[in-house]
Write an enzyme that holds these catalytic residues in place. Structure first.
Site, PDB file in Angstrom:
ATOM      1  N   ARG A  36       0.827  -1.218   0.000  1.00  0.00           N
ATOM      2  CA  ARG A  36       0.000   0.000   0.000  1.00  0.00           C
ATOM      3  C   ARG A  36       0.860   1.268   0.000  1.00  0.00           C
ATOM      4  O   ARG A  36       0.507   2.252   0.624  1.00  0.00           O
ATOM      5  CB  ARG A  36      -0.942   0.059   1.209  1.00  0.00           C
ATOM      6  CG  ARG A  36      -1.949  -1.070   1.256  1.00  0.00           C
ATOM      7  CD  ARG A  36      -3.243  -0.613   1.953  1.00  0.00           C
ATOM      8  NE  ARG A  36      -4.069  -1.774   2.215  1.00  0.00           N
ATOM      9  CZ  ARG A  36      -4.436  -2.185   3.426  1.00  0.00           C
ATOM     10  NH1 ARG A  36      -4.099  -1.485   4.493  1.00  0.00           N
ATOM     11  NH2 ARG A  36      -5.181  -3.255   3.571  1.00  0.00           N
ATOM     12  N   ARG A  40      -3.532   6.412   0.790  1.00  0.00           N
ATOM     13  CA  ARG A  40      -4.159   7.609   1.361  1.00  0.00           C
ATOM     14  C   ARG A  40      -3.281   8.356   2.356  1.00  0.00           C
ATOM     15  O   ARG A  40      -3.637   9.448   2.782  1.00  0.00           O
ATOM     16  CB  ARG A  40      -5.483   7.219   2.039  1.00  0.00           C
ATOM     17  CG  ARG A  40      -6.588   6.893   1.045  1.00  0.00           C
ATOM     18  CD  ARG A  40      -7.842   6.436   1.760  1.00  0.00           C
ATOM     19  NE  ARG A  40      -7.614   5.190   2.487  1.00  0.00           N
ATOM     20  CZ  ARG A  40      -8.508   4.631   3.312  1.00  0.00           C
ATOM     21  NH1 ARG A  40      -9.672   5.231   3.532  1.00  0.00           N
ATOM     22  NH2 ARG A  40      -8.245   3.501   3.921  1.00  0.00           N
ATOM     23  N   ARG A  49      -7.261  11.186  -6.147  1.00  0.00           N
ATOM     24  CA  ARG A  49      -8.409  10.283  -6.053  1.00  0.00           C
ATOM     25  C   ARG A  49      -9.714  11.009  -5.700  1.00  0.00           C
ATOM     26  O   ARG A  49     -10.794  10.452  -5.858  1.00  0.00           O
ATOM     27  CB  ARG A  49      -8.134   9.236  -4.955  1.00  0.00           C
ATOM     28  CG  ARG A  49      -7.316   8.045  -5.385  1.00  0.00           C
ATOM     29  CD  ARG A  49      -8.135   6.845  -5.800  1.00  0.00           C
ATOM     30  NE  ARG A  49      -9.031   6.383  -4.752  1.00  0.00           N
ATOM     31  CZ  ARG A  49     -10.339   6.569  -4.760  1.00  0.00           C
ATOM     32  NH1 ARG A  49     -10.907   7.243  -5.720  1.00  0.00           N
ATOM     33  NH2 ARG A  49     -11.080   6.094  -3.786  1.00  0.00           N
ATOM     34  N   ASP A  85      -6.606  -3.270  -7.438  1.00  0.00           N
ATOM     35  CA  ASP A  85      -7.276  -3.874  -6.289  1.00  0.00           C
ATOM     36  C   ASP A  85      -7.472  -5.357  -6.568  1.00  0.00           C
ATOM     37  O   ASP A  85      -7.654  -5.747  -7.727  1.00  0.00           O
ATOM     38  CB  ASP A  85      -8.638  -3.207  -6.069  1.00  0.00           C
ATOM     39  CG  ASP A  85      -9.210  -3.576  -4.703  1.00  0.00           C
ATOM     40  OD1 ASP A  85      -9.944  -4.592  -4.617  1.00  0.00           O
ATOM     41  OD2 ASP A  85      -8.918  -2.880  -3.722  1.00  0.00           O
ATOM     42  N   TYR A 163     -14.307 -12.993   0.047  1.00  0.00           N
ATOM     43  CA  TYR A 163     -14.975 -11.717  -0.253  1.00  0.00           C
ATOM     44  C   TYR A 163     -16.270 -11.935  -1.038  1.00  0.00           C
ATOM     45  O   TYR A 163     -17.280 -11.275  -0.799  1.00  0.00           O
ATOM     46  CB  TYR A 163     -14.060 -10.825  -1.103  1.00  0.00           C
ATOM     47  CG  TYR A 163     -13.146  -9.932  -0.305  1.00  0.00           C
ATOM     48  CD1 TYR A 163     -13.657  -8.905   0.496  1.00  0.00           C
ATOM     49  CD2 TYR A 163     -11.759 -10.084  -0.369  1.00  0.00           C
ATOM     50  CE1 TYR A 163     -12.816  -8.058   1.215  1.00  0.00           C
ATOM     51  CE2 TYR A 163     -10.909  -9.245   0.348  1.00  0.00           C
ATOM     52  CZ  TYR A 163     -11.452  -8.239   1.132  1.00  0.00           C
ATOM     53  OH  TYR A 163     -10.616  -7.406   1.841  1.00  0.00           O
TER      54      TYR A 163
END
Length: 366
Positions: A36, A40, A49, A85, A163
């Site tokens: 990552r 963010r 973004r 992703d 998921y």
């Protein structure tokens, strides 16, 4: 990122430290990158973004390229990892996934019954469904101008399956695990389908320009040793084998592969023999124990506790030094034991990267 995409004629690689370490060759310093690392915690990431839907960003090669390059403009990292992703694979199978603010990725119609498997595409043309990732990789590989290698990745079958059944994140994975106990055959059918798509997807990433591949088995910790042995490991092994044989068939480069199975200490020995050049580790295992279990023939990657980056900078340096002493500086790629968190200070990320380079060079000299 304004290059015409031609898969051939990539710029010459200037820093191959990460690839050399992955292959077990000697390096002057220990290479370092962060899971990552495009994220963010960077203000420029949040800005890029801001106006975009998350998966729309994933489908824009230009934006993926920009986000992949941002951390490299700040830090002397030894590898880039393409911004994407793991849930693009279930999307390729025909499932709808949306990013819900404050909640995370959410499937509008998760798999509930075994019959729901019939709704999934049984044959996936990865170029048609995931070509946007390949374009992002090609564009980014050119835009990197050979600074560092580019890593491609995918989720592993069990993690993707969990998921698809849970419909999003879960603390117990009880719905997905209940399939393993109640519907073992249907579970294997789904895992096999996922393994086939993941194999083609990873091969396509190499064709597009990825120079290494990482498989994320992020939900390994929800399985015990027996279920891991039955429902995760065989597919992890198959993917490594199938990717390698397809790369050979298609005369593509045999790139190093990394397996990162979070919280799977019980399986480290098996993972070391699963056909991957590198075994990624989370922060809950001692470097010395990991070495003892995995042996001398694989490179280890990891495993500083991401929360260590909240410590003062001097302390980060001490923790890095201790980690390097535990792993040794060779056959080793420094990383965190999981991804960076959004509230982390970029300066502390920089301190981590610089400490790895400085201490490993020092240890190598003496």
């Amino acid at each position: 990122c304004s290059f015409v995409c031609s898969p051939k004629g990539f710029p010459k690689l200037k820093n191959d430290t990460f690839l050399r370490a992955a292959r077990g060759e000697e390096t002057e310093h220990t290479p370092v990158w962060c899971m990552r690392q495009a994220g963010r915690y960077l203000p420029e990431f949040r800005e890029t973004r801001a106006a975009q839907d998350f998966f729309a960003t994933c489908r824009s090669p230009k934006l993926c390229c920009e986000l992949t390059l941002q951390p490299l403009r700040r830090f002397p990292l030894d590898a880039a990892i393409i911004f994407s992703d793991i849930l693009v694979v279930p999307q390729a199978l025909g499932m709808e996934v949306v990013m819900v603010p404050g909640k995370g990725p959410t499937f509008t119609e998760p798999l509930k019954e075994v019959e729901d498997l019939l709704k999934l595409r049984q044959k996936v043309d990865v170029t048609a469904e995931l070509g946007y990732v390949f374009q992002a990789i090609t564009l980014t590989r050119h835009s990197l101008e050979g600074r560092v290698p580019l890593i491609g990745f995918s989720g592993a079958p069990w993690t993707l399956m969990s998921y698809m059944i849970e419909g999003g994140g879960s603390t117990t994975m009880a719905k997905a695990k209940s399939w393993l106990y109640r519907h073992p055959e249907a579970s294997h059918q789904l895992l096999r389908l996922l393994a086939n798509v993941v194999t083609d997807y990873l091969v396509g990433q190499v064709a597009a320009g990825a120079q290494a591949l990482q498989l994320f088995e992020s939900h390994a910790g929800h399985l015990g040793p027996e279920q891991f042995q039955d429902f995760a490991l065989p597919y992890i092994r198959d993917i490594a084998q199938a990717v390698k044989s397809k790369l050979k068939e298609e005369a593509l480069p045999l790139v190093p592969m990394i397996i990162f199975a979070k919280d799977a200490h019980y399986a480290l020995r098996d993972l070391a023999h699963a056909g991957y050049e590198v075994v990624g580790l989370d922060w809950t295992i001692r470097p010395q124990d990991a070495r003892a279990q995995t042996g001398k023939d694989v490179t280890l990657q990891g495993n500083l506790d991401p929360c260590a980056l909240y410590a003062p900078k001097e302390k980060i340096g001490e923790l890095v030094k201790k980690m390097l002493e535990g792993f040794g500086t060779q056959r080793y790629i420094a990383n965190l034991g999981h991804g960076l968190y959004p509230d982390m200070s970029p300066e502390h990320v920089g301190a981590f990267v610089e400490a790895v380079h400085a201490h490993s060079r020092h240890i190598n000299k003496h």
